[in-house]
Design an enzyme around this catalytic site. Structure first.
Site, PDB file in Angstrom:
ATOM      1  N   GLU A 130    -101.341 -40.835  52.411  1.00 20.73           N
ATOM      2  CA  GLU A 130    -101.805 -40.166  53.628  1.00 20.73           C
ATOM      3  C   GLU A 130    -101.551 -38.669  53.504  1.00 20.73           C
ATOM      4  O   GLU A 130    -100.679 -38.256  52.738  1.00 20.73           O
ATOM      5  CB  GLU A 130    -101.044 -40.716  54.839  1.00 20.73           C
ATOM      6  CG  GLU A 130     -99.598 -40.250  54.869  1.00 20.73           C
ATOM      7  CD  GLU A 130     -98.673 -41.147  55.685  1.00 20.73           C
ATOM      8  OE1 GLU A 130     -98.492 -42.322  55.286  1.00 20.73           O
ATOM      9  OE2 GLU A 130     -98.142 -40.657  56.685  1.00 20.73           O
ATOM     10  N   LYS A 132    -100.182 -34.965  53.906  1.00 17.05           N
ATOM     11  CA  LYS A 132     -98.903 -34.368  54.313  1.00 17.05           C
ATOM     12  C   LYS A 132     -99.253 -33.198  55.227  1.00 17.05           C
ATOM     13  O   LYS A 132     -99.816 -32.200  54.793  1.00 17.05           O
ATOM     14  CB  LYS A 132     -98.121 -33.890  53.099  1.00 17.05           C
ATOM     15  CG  LYS A 132     -96.766 -33.314  53.464  1.00 17.05           C
ATOM     16  CD  LYS A 132     -95.895 -33.169  52.225  1.00 17.05           C
ATOM     17  CE  LYS A 132     -94.464 -32.829  52.572  1.00 17.05           C
ATOM     18  NZ  LYS A 132     -94.295 -31.526  53.193  1.00 17.05           N
ATOM     19  N   ASP A 134     -98.917 -30.008  57.528  1.00 14.85           N
ATOM     20  CA  ASP A 134     -98.059 -28.831  57.496  1.00 14.85           C
ATOM     21  C   ASP A 134     -97.735 -28.399  58.932  1.00 14.85           C
ATOM     22  O   ASP A 134     -98.315 -27.482  59.470  1.00 14.85           O
ATOM     23  CB  ASP A 134     -98.774 -27.704  56.737  1.00 14.85           C
ATOM     24  CG  ASP A 134     -97.790 -26.757  56.091  1.00 14.85           C
ATOM     25  OD1 ASP A 134     -96.572 -26.970  56.243  1.00 14.85           O
ATOM     26  OD2 ASP A 134     -98.243 -25.802  55.447  1.00 14.85           O
ATOM     27  N   TYR A 241     -96.150 -41.072  61.832  1.00 19.21           N
ATOM     28  CA  TYR A 241     -96.177 -41.619  60.472  1.00 19.21           C
ATOM     29  C   TYR A 241     -94.863 -42.255  60.028  1.00 19.21           C
ATOM     30  O   TYR A 241     -94.753 -42.761  58.918  1.00 19.21           O
ATOM     31  CB  TYR A 241     -96.606 -40.558  59.451  1.00 19.21           C
ATOM     32  CG  TYR A 241     -95.761 -39.286  59.478  1.00 19.21           C
ATOM     33  CD1 TYR A 241     -94.416 -39.316  59.111  1.00 19.21           C
ATOM     34  CD2 TYR A 241     -96.316 -38.062  59.846  1.00 19.21           C
ATOM     35  CE1 TYR A 241     -93.656 -38.157  59.134  1.00 19.21           C
ATOM     36  CE2 TYR A 241     -95.560 -36.913  59.868  1.00 19.21           C
ATOM     37  CZ  TYR A 241     -94.221 -36.962  59.515  1.00 19.21           C
ATOM     38  OH  TYR A 241     -93.465 -35.835  59.540  1.00 19.21           O
ATOM     39  N   LYS A 329     -98.084 -32.712  45.900  1.00 22.33           N
ATOM     40  CA  LYS A 329     -98.519 -31.442  46.489  1.00 22.33           C
ATOM     41  C   LYS A 329     -99.817 -30.939  45.876  1.00 22.33           C
ATOM     42  O   LYS A 329    -100.126 -31.206  44.719  1.00 22.33           O
ATOM     43  CB  LYS A 329     -97.425 -30.385  46.267  1.00 22.33           C
ATOM     44  CG  LYS A 329     -96.127 -30.644  47.020  1.00 22.33           C
ATOM     45  CD  LYS A 329     -96.270 -30.278  48.474  1.00 22.33           C
ATOM     46  CE  LYS A 329     -94.946 -30.085  49.171  1.00 22.33           C
ATOM     47  NZ  LYS A 329     -94.297 -28.827  48.949  1.00 22.33           N
ATOM     48  N   CYS A 423     -80.794   3.837  41.253  1.00 23.76           N
ATOM     49  CA  CYS A 423     -81.001   3.220  42.561  1.00 23.76           C
ATOM     50  C   CYS A 423     -81.790   4.181  43.451  1.00 23.76           C
ATOM     51  O   CYS A 423     -81.384   5.334  43.624  1.00 23.76           O
ATOM     52  CB  CYS A 423     -79.661   2.891  43.203  1.00 23.76           C
ATOM     53  SG  CYS A 423     -79.818   2.374  44.914  1.00 23.76           S
ATOM     54  N   CYS A 426     -79.390   5.432  46.506  1.00 23.43           N
ATOM     55  CA  CYS A 426     -78.206   6.291  46.392  1.00 23.43           C
ATOM     56  C   CYS A 426     -78.154   7.075  45.086  1.00 23.43           C
ATOM     57  O   CYS A 426     -77.252   7.896  44.891  1.00 23.43           O
ATOM     58  CB  CYS A 426     -76.930   5.461  46.547  1.00 23.43           C
ATOM     59  SG  CYS A 426     -76.606   4.388  45.139  1.00 23.43           S
ATOM     60  N   CYS A 446     -77.842  -1.881  41.375  1.00 22.79           N
ATOM     61  CA  CYS A 446     -77.266  -0.576  41.656  1.00 22.79           C
ATOM     62  C   CYS A 446     -75.757  -0.683  41.496  1.00 22.79           C
ATOM     63  O   CYS A 446     -75.139  -1.642  41.960  1.00 22.79           O
ATOM     64  CB  CYS A 446     -77.636  -0.191  43.087  1.00 22.79           C
ATOM     65  SG  CYS A 446     -76.573   1.072  43.782  1.00 22.79           S
ATOM     66  N   CYS A 452     -73.455   3.059  48.159  1.00 25.52           N
ATOM     67  CA  CYS A 452     -74.904   2.936  48.326  1.00 25.52           C
ATOM     68  C   CYS A 452     -75.215   2.544  49.771  1.00 25.52           C
ATOM     69  O   CYS A 452     -74.834   1.476  50.228  1.00 25.52           O
ATOM     70  CB  CYS A 452     -75.446   1.883  47.362  1.00 25.52           C
ATOM     71  SG  CYS A 452     -77.210   1.596  47.594  1.00 25.52           S
TER      72      CYS A 452
HETATM   73  S1  IVH Z   1     -92.647 -39.153  55.728  1.00 27.77           S
HETATM   74  C1  IVH Z   1     -88.178 -40.218  54.806  1.00 27.77           C
HETATM   75  N1  IVH Z   1     -95.176 -38.511  56.055  1.00 27.77           N
HETATM   76  O1  IVH Z   1     -92.816 -33.598  55.254  1.00 27.77           O
HETATM   77  C2  IVH Z   1     -89.510 -39.558  54.723  1.00 27.77           C
HETATM   78  N2  IVH Z   1     -93.565 -36.762  56.122  1.00 27.77           N
HETATM   79  O2  IVH Z   1     -90.961 -33.067  53.082  1.00 27.77           O
HETATM   80  C3  IVH Z   1     -90.032 -39.159  56.048  1.00 27.77           C
HETATM   81  N3  IVH Z   1     -94.518 -34.560  56.583  1.00 27.77           N
HETATM   82  O3  IVH Z   1     -89.899 -33.805  57.173  1.00 27.77           O
HETATM   83  C4  IVH Z   1     -91.180 -38.249  55.982  1.00 27.77           C
HETATM   84  N4  IVH Z   1     -96.600 -35.209  56.763  1.00 27.77           N
HETATM   85  O4  IVH Z   1     -92.040 -32.905  58.271  1.00 27.77           O
HETATM   86  C5  IVH Z   1     -93.906 -38.056  55.984  1.00 27.77           C
HETATM   87  N5  IVH Z   1     -97.420 -38.105  56.390  1.00 27.77           N
HETATM   88  C6  IVH Z   1     -96.175 -37.654  56.319  1.00 27.77           C
HETATM   89  C7  IVH Z   1     -95.863 -36.294  56.486  1.00 27.77           C
HETATM   90  C8  IVH Z   1     -94.537 -35.891  56.377  1.00 27.77           C
HETATM   91  C9  IVH Z   1     -95.771 -34.187  56.824  1.00 27.77           C
HETATM   92  C10 IVH Z   1     -93.362 -33.652  56.545  1.00 27.77           C
HETATM   93  C11 IVH Z   1     -92.252 -34.022  57.462  1.00 27.77           C
HETATM   94  C12 IVH Z   1     -91.058 -34.219  56.574  1.00 27.77           C
HETATM   95  C13 IVH Z   1     -91.437 -33.423  55.382  1.00 27.77           C
HETATM   96  C14 IVH Z   1     -90.756 -33.920  54.149  1.00 27.77           C
END
Ligand code: IVH
Length: 702
Positions: A130, A132, A134, A241, A329, A423, A426, A446, A452
């Site tokens: 799924e 991630k 932001d 989630y 990522k 520096c 200074c 420095c 400084c």
């Molecule tokens: S699962 C124990 N699912 O990513 C794991 N996290 O780097 C619980 N996040 O703190 C996290 N989308 O803020 C999970 N589909 C997703 C997510 C997600 C964003 C964020 C969340 C978490 C961070 C971990």
């Protein structure tokens, strides 16, 4: 420390361990500082990619040298909660996710899970994938279907109570529908859409307020408002989630839980898919990446989670992240622009940092005009010259970096950049120190020390900063002003300011930017910090390599500041007993021990400390205790285990604070022996060490 009877291998390992330990200490201090900037101040200064690289390096050091894992340090995933909201302890911690970047790593992840669980070659293994999101994670607690509390992640163990604010978010139900567990803690991501973010920034600007850097920061800023009416004006959304405490469980599968959340009335992400192989996962990752730009919200990768919750339980966690999940990522976003100039900033420890001044350019939706050039060698390696067209990368919401230049676009008269050897603040010589092996430090510093102005201002800022003395009203601007007027040159001066102001004819309250109330508040804030937690005090001193984590380690070990100071003063000689004591503190290696000794050996620092300790009392720290029955014990598993894999048993023991060793010695406290145990069992019996079965072990730790 080693002695004559060790084998050459052991000696080599000890040397490598010492090196790794120093690096580990440095990384952990840096990471802690970046955690604070990112999670608490919403103002990160490095890219996500750089941060991830540091984390990965730490993990690899810990994998090679398990003794570096600090069992007593709580694995921190964010930074401690800020002071303005009430605190909420998470019954089930809100942990973080490990990161991967390459398709091969997806295969490794799946293989690792299979191996850990001891799955047969063709045994099925379902994994969800799924986006991630932001945004910022939030834990929502419902009792009998009613929303009773909402908390941010905070440091993963303790977050902020944002219930009133969360109640203003339309996508978060106040009452759940259907057949809902009695205790139901739903977790997910609060986020702002890209469109709403742009509109909000437009409004902010019209009202003369600062703009947010990106949707994540604006969601965080909107949620962490003291006045819920402000949050109510901000268009926030939520995807469910994950979960915390949940009783009874509505499903025994990850995807089943997500489906249940949907029936309860939550939005869940429509791009969630149940996959059955690494290839499946990679294909879905690609499909999501293709849609990334057109999605209404920011995402920075895809999260994979083992679907079977019993498998999740068995897989457990490694320090700060689950073994049953990982974040794959996306690559960072890039753009090209012209490098107008290179500016040198001088930091608290005298480090000269080159900053690229760029022709403003949009990278991934954000206008960028400054980027880091890291250090002298990086500029030379990438042969970056003023006037060049450079490639800028921005990952997440942190300071962008210059990756390189475009050779075809170089102006004919561009000259190689000459990094200053003086520096800029200074005029003192700026040098690169060599380590024991004669290798030059990447950073030029420095040598002006307290002479400084840049360093002394940065030190003062650090001393007053949020995780040090936390003096409200004494921000960067005020410090710069007081310093330039000679009013505050050292930390102790802060505490004598009120008295001096009383006797002075030119009073603070009459100055531009101050008034009677603000000066009164400032003095009250200063006076409220005359007693301060010892770890904050140590951190505030700005000793090199002593970030928040190391400050805590020192505080925990010495309890009182006098004890730390006495040992540090006696530790100047690297062969002294005092140096060995510093060195032996869990997580503190050669580099940190040397930096601490050096700090206290410096006459200026000692004078400043004497003056400061007349004004401020660092409060002693109480000793920590661990409750698990096997905490601190050394355990050996031998023979075959029937209810879990060897790796699983080891992980469980380590989670409970025990050390797991591969061989039996006088230091072993407990041996868990299964069928087929041989010489290790004999040795344990011979040494009179307690031996138990796998079932005994499970009973003992359950
Ligand atoms: S699962 C124990 N699912 O990513 C794991 N996290 O780097 C619980 N996040 O703190 C996290 N989308 O803020 C999970 N589909 C997703 C997510 C997600 C964003 C964020 C969340 C978490 C961070 C971990």
């Amino acid at each position: 420390m080693w002695h004559m009877s060790q084998s050459p291998d052991q000696i080599r390992r000890a040397a490598r361990l010492a090196e790794a330990s120093a690096e580990h200490a440095r990384l952990s201090a840096e990471i802690a500082e970046h955690d604070v900037r990112y999670h608490q101040q919403d103002a990160p200064t490095i890219t996500d990619a750089e941060y991830d690289a540091m984390r990965r390096r730490m993990d690899s050091l810990e994998a090679r040298f398990p003794e570096l894992v600090d069992l007593f340090a709580r694995p921190r995933v964010g930074a401690a909660p800020s002071e303005k909201f009430a605190k909420v302890k998470h019954v089930v911690p809100m942990l973080s996710l490990g990161n991967i970047f390459q398709p091969e790593e997806v295969e490794e992840f799946v293989a690792r899970v299979r191996k850990f669980l001891g799955l047969a070659e063709h045994a099925p293994l379902a994994i969800t994938a799924e986006p991630k999101i932001d945004g910022l994670s939030c834990s929502l607690r419902y009792v009998k279907g009613e929303l009773v509390q909402a908390a941010t992640r905070g440091d993963g163990f303790e977050g902020e109570d944002v219930t009133a604010n969360v109640r203003t978010i339309k996508e978060i139900p106040h009452k759940l529908r259907g057949n809902v567990p009695e205790i139901c803690e739903v977790r997910g991501e609060i986020y702002m859409t890209k469109g709403d973010f742009a509109a909000l920034n437009e409004r902010q600007m019209q009202q003369g307020k600062p703009a947010f850097a990106n949707p994540r920061n604006s969601a965080a800023g909107s949620l962490r408002q003291l006045d819920p009416n402000v949050t109510a004006q901000r268009p926030l959304h939520f995807f469910a989630y994950a979960w915390g405490e949940m009783n009874p469980m509505p499903s025994d599968k990850q995807h089943g839980m997500i489906e249940a959340f949907e029936t309860f009335g939550f939005k869940v992400n429509p791009l969630t898919k149940l996959c059955h192989s690494a290839d499946d996962l990679i294909a879905h990752w690609r499909a999501i990446e293709e849609q990334r730009a057109s999605l209404p919200y920011d995402i920075d990768g895809v999260v994979y989670k083992v679907d079977d919750l019993d498998y999740q339980r068995r897989l457990g966690f490694v320090s700060r992240a689950p073994r049953w999940a990982t974040a794959h990522k996306f690559a960072a976003e890039k753009a090209t622009t012209i490098l107008r100039d290179i500016e040198i900033q001088v930091g608290r420890t005298g480090a000269l940092t080159p900053v690229a001044k760029l022709e403003p350019v949009t990278v991934g939706g954000v206008v960028v005009s400054n980027a880091t050039l890291h250090n002298e060698d990086e500029i030379a390696r990438k042969d970056i010259r003023i006037g060049d067209t450079v490639i800028v990368q921005r990952a997440g919401d942190v300071i962008p970096q210059v990756l390189g230049h475009v050779p075809e676009k170089r102006p004919a008269d561009a000259k190689p950049y000459a990094f200053p050897h003086m520096c800029p603040a200074c005029g003192s010589a700026a040098v690169r120190e060599a380590d024991a092996k004669g290798e030059l430090d990447a950073v030029r510093r420095c040598t002006g020390g307290l002479v400084c102005p840049a360093q002394s201002i940065e030190r003062l800022k650090h001393f007053c900063s949020r995780n040090a003395l936390d003096i409200e009203g004494l921000g960067d601007r005020q410090i710069e002003l007081f310093h330039s007027e000679g009013l505050v040159m050292t930390p102790a001066d802060i505490f004598t300011l009120e008295e001096r102001d009383r006797r002075s004819l030119k009073k603070l309250k009459d100055r531009e930017g101050f008034g009677e109330t603000s000066v009164r508040n400032l003095f009250a804030a200063i006076n409220s910090r005359r007693n301060v937690a010892i770890n904050r005090f140590i951190f505030g001193l700005g000793i090199r390599h002593v970030g928040e984590t190391n400050a805590k380690r020192l505080a925990r070990h010495f309890c009182t500041f006098e004890a730390l100071r006495a040992t540090a003063q006696a530790a100047t000689d690297p062969t002294s007993e005092a140096r060995a004591e510093l060195n032996a503190i869990e997580g503190v290696g050669d580099v940190v021990a040397e930096a601490v000794a050096e700090f206290f050996a410096e006459k200026h620092n000692e004078d400043q400390l004497d003056a400061l300790l007349k004004e401020v009392t660092p409060e002693p720290m109480e000793a920590v205790q661990t409750s698990s029955p096997v905490a601190g014990k050394t355990i050996v598993f031998t023979g075959s285990l029937e209810k879990m894999t060897r790796e699983e048993a080891k992980a469980q023991a380590e989670r409970l604070g025990a050390k797991v060793s591969g061989s039996v010695s006088k230091k072993t406290d407990l041996v868990v022996a299964g069928p087929g145990a041989g010489s290790k069992l004999d040795k344990a019996t011979e040494l009179g060490i307690e031996v138990i079965t796998e079932d005994d072990w499970l009973a003992r730790v359950s």
